[in-house]
Write an enzyme that holds these catalytic residues in place. Structure first.
Site, mmCIF file in Angstrom:
data_model
loop_
_atom_site.group_PDB
_atom_site.id
_atom_site.type_symbol
_atom_site.label_atom_id
_atom_site.label_comp_id
_atom_site.label_asym_id
_atom_site.label_seq_id
_atom_site.Cartn_x
_atom_site.Cartn_y
_atom_site.Cartn_z
ATOM 1 N N ASP A 1 13.865 -48.635 24.638
ATOM 2 C CA ASP A 1 12.739 -47.693 24.518
ATOM 3 C C ASP A 1 11.989 -47.997 23.216
ATOM 4 O OD1 ASP A 1 12.353 -44.274 25.365
ATOM 5 O OD2 ASP A 1 11.219 -45.293 23.805
ATOM 6 N N ASP B 1 6.936 -48.179 28.226
ATOM 7 C CA ASP B 1 7.695 -48.540 27.016
ATOM 8 C C ASP B 1 9.205 -48.429 27.184
ATOM 9 O OD1 ASP B 1 8.196 -45.742 26.728
ATOM 10 O OD2 ASP B 1 8.286 -46.011 24.558
ATOM 11 N N GLU B 2 9.658 -48.342 28.422
ATOM 12 C CA GLU B 2 11.058 -47.998 28.611
ATOM 13 C C GLU B 2 11.622 -48.676 29.851
ATOM 14 O OE1 GLU B 2 11.249 -43.742 28.964
ATOM 15 O OE2 GLU B 2 13.288 -43.873 29.750
HETATM 16 P P1 TTP Z 1 8.316 -41.827 24.621
HETATM 17 O O1 TTP Z 1 9.198 -43.023 24.678
HETATM 18 O O2 TTP Z 1 8.834 -40.528 25.126
HETATM 19 O O3 TTP Z 1 7.865 -41.557 23.118
HETATM 20 P P2 TTP Z 1 7.448 -42.555 21.989
HETATM 21 O O4 TTP Z 1 7.674 -43.973 22.356
HETATM 22 O O5 TTP Z 1 6.044 -42.191 21.584
HETATM 23 O O6 TTP Z 1 8.376 -42.128 20.799
HETATM 24 P P3 TTP Z 1 9.949 -42.390 20.610
HETATM 25 O O7 TTP Z 1 10.051 -43.218 19.365
HETATM 26 O O8 TTP Z 1 10.541 -41.027 20.435
HETATM 27 O O9 TTP Z 1 10.412 -43.099 21.824
HETATM 28 O O10 TTP Z 1 6.955 -42.118 25.364
HETATM 29 C C1 TTP Z 1 6.356 -43.405 25.360
HETATM 30 C C2 TTP Z 1 4.865 -43.319 25.449
HETATM 31 O O11 TTP Z 1 4.476 -42.585 26.608
HETATM 32 C C3 TTP Z 1 4.250 -42.568 24.292
HETATM 33 O O12 TTP Z 1 4.000 -43.411 23.175
HETATM 34 C C4 TTP Z 1 3.000 -42.003 24.890
HETATM 35 C C5 TTP Z 1 3.338 -41.788 26.328
HETATM 36 N N1 TTP Z 1 3.591 -40.331 26.554
HETATM 37 C C6 TTP Z 1 2.526 -39.529 26.974
HETATM 38 O O13 TTP Z 1 1.427 -40.012 27.197
HETATM 39 N N2 TTP Z 1 2.760 -38.180 27.144
HETATM 40 C C7 TTP Z 1 3.990 -37.600 26.906
HETATM 41 O O14 TTP Z 1 4.150 -36.380 27.049
HETATM 42 C C8 TTP Z 1 5.075 -38.454 26.479
HETATM 43 C C9 TTP Z 1 6.433 -37.886 26.188
HETATM 44 C C10 TTP Z 1 4.822 -39.809 26.319
HETATM 45 MG MG MG Z 2 9.485 -44.558 23.286
#
Ligand code: TTP
Ligand code: MG
Length: 368
Positions: free
Chosen positions: A14, A109-110
């Protein structure tokens, strides 16, 4: 096929604060400052990502940009650039496939990787995870966090445990000690509603959940009860499914306060239409079905959908459809706590009657 009882080796990768990290990489002047990727703070848009500087102020994704600005007036707001995130996503997926083709992509991203067998013939999943993180950093200039475990849900929780730039390995014999103290909301697929029900039943942690008999959980939660029962024992036999095309693209939001009138809902839906259109366009796709989702203040949720013979070609068309669909709900009469739009049906209409694709799309088009 000979059955294989050795524990699997799953890696969940992630990216760290993904959208924000991409923006900071490309615009050094943004680094070190609180940053939200989302719409303008004077609109009703939401934060898609907050960088760690912004999170320190209590800002998180899903929060309205207006509230983010109240929490941190000096916060910078940058509009999302899905095309760019998509490119990075393709790069990291390319890297995953250097290691295995058993890659299940969850979002841009995951992803989950099953590296029980892998192209490097490397027995250590820990070493592989470290190598993957290194390759991602070298190729994109971005950090990722990885979780290594014998199944999907433990790997997923593990990837979150040492963010940012983390690597967390949970061996089979460590699973119960790792998950027992966790609040149940940390379990993937437990959302706020299920969490609230569990709290009412006095179940706060995985350890509390473990004490409940299967019959009890099935009575309370139906089929989901069995999932909960297994999870509480560290069991999750879902395989990594290599290729599942995304069937819909959506944007939705739970509002900070319930919305009684239609006006602000329409304003929000206009923005959702734009967001969904942009994301879809970023992947070179167009959709024919618009689904409107409305959750009333009492949590009753309804969806209304409409399918066209042709693709919706602009955010305005998506919005107009959503506006019509809104007329088929009780919005404006009953307060609304969540609204959203999704688009699906990404193939031309005539394909419905050609070849073997029909059943798949009949499913997508099932009415709600
Ligand atoms: P996440 O992996 O949940 O968050 P992140 O990568 O920003 O942060 P972390 O370091 O905690 O992993 O989500 C990945 C991307 O998905 C995030 O950058 C933007 C998008 N996203 C949205 O558009 N809306 C949302 O509610 C969430 C949770 C994520
Ligand atoms: Mg993330």
């Amino acid at each position: 096929m000979v059955s294989d009882h050795r524990p699997r080796k799953i890696i969940h990768v992630d990216m760290d604060m993904f959208y924000a990290a991409v923006e900071m990489r490309d615009r050094p002047e943004l680094r070190g400052k609180p940053l939200v990727v989302g719409g303008r703070p004077d609109s009703r848009s939401v934060a898609t990502t907050a960088n760690y500087e912004a999170r320190r102020f209590g800002i998180h994704s899903g929060m309205s940009c207006a509230q983010a600005r109240r929490l941190c007036p000096q916060c910078l707001f940058i509009p999302p650039d899905f095309k760019k995130y998509r490119q990075v996503s393709e790069q990291i997926h390319g890297i995953f496939h250097e290691f295995t083709d058993l890659v299940e992509s969850v979002s841009l991203d995951e992803a989950y990787l099953d590296v029980t067998r892998n192209k490097k013939n490397e027995p250590s999943a820990t070493r592989l995870a470290r190598e993957i993180k290194g390759r991602i950093l070298a190729a994109t200039g971005l950090t990722a966090s990885a979780g290594v475990a014998a199944n999907l849900f433990v790997a997923k929780i593990a990837s979150d445990a040492r963010k940012p730039d983390g690597l967390c390995v949970v061996r089979p014999e460590q699973v119960m000690a790792f998950i027992r103290p966790l609040p149940v909301i940390r379990i993937p697929s437990i959302g706020r509603v299920t969490d609230a029900r569990l709290q009412q039943l006095g179940i706060r942690t995985v350890a509390d959940l473990e004490k409940k008999p299967l019959e009890y959980l099935e009575r309370e939660f139906g089929k989901f009860g069995l999932y909960l029962y297994d999870i509480a024992r560290g069991i999750d036999e879902r395989p990594v499914t290599a290729w599942r095309e995304r069937q819909s693209y959506g944007a939705e939001e739970t509002f900070p306060r319930d919305i009684p009138e239609k006006g602000p809902l329409l304003e929000f839906l206009r923005e959702c239409a734009q967001r969904v259109f942009d994301e879809l366009a970023g992947e070179g796709k167009r959709g024919r079905t618009v689904t409107l989702k409305i959750k009333y203040a009492d949590f009753q949720t309804v969806t209304r959908r409409r399918t066209f013979d042709v693709f919706l070609a602009s955010p305005e068309e998506i919005f107009r459809t959503a506006r019509e669909l809104l007329e088929r709900t009780e919005a404006g009469k009953r307060p609304v706590r969540l609204a959203g739009i999704s688009l699906s049906n990404f193939t031309p209409a005539r394909q419905k009657t050609e070849g073997g694709v029909a059943p798949l799309f009949a499913k997508v088009m099932s009415n709600e």
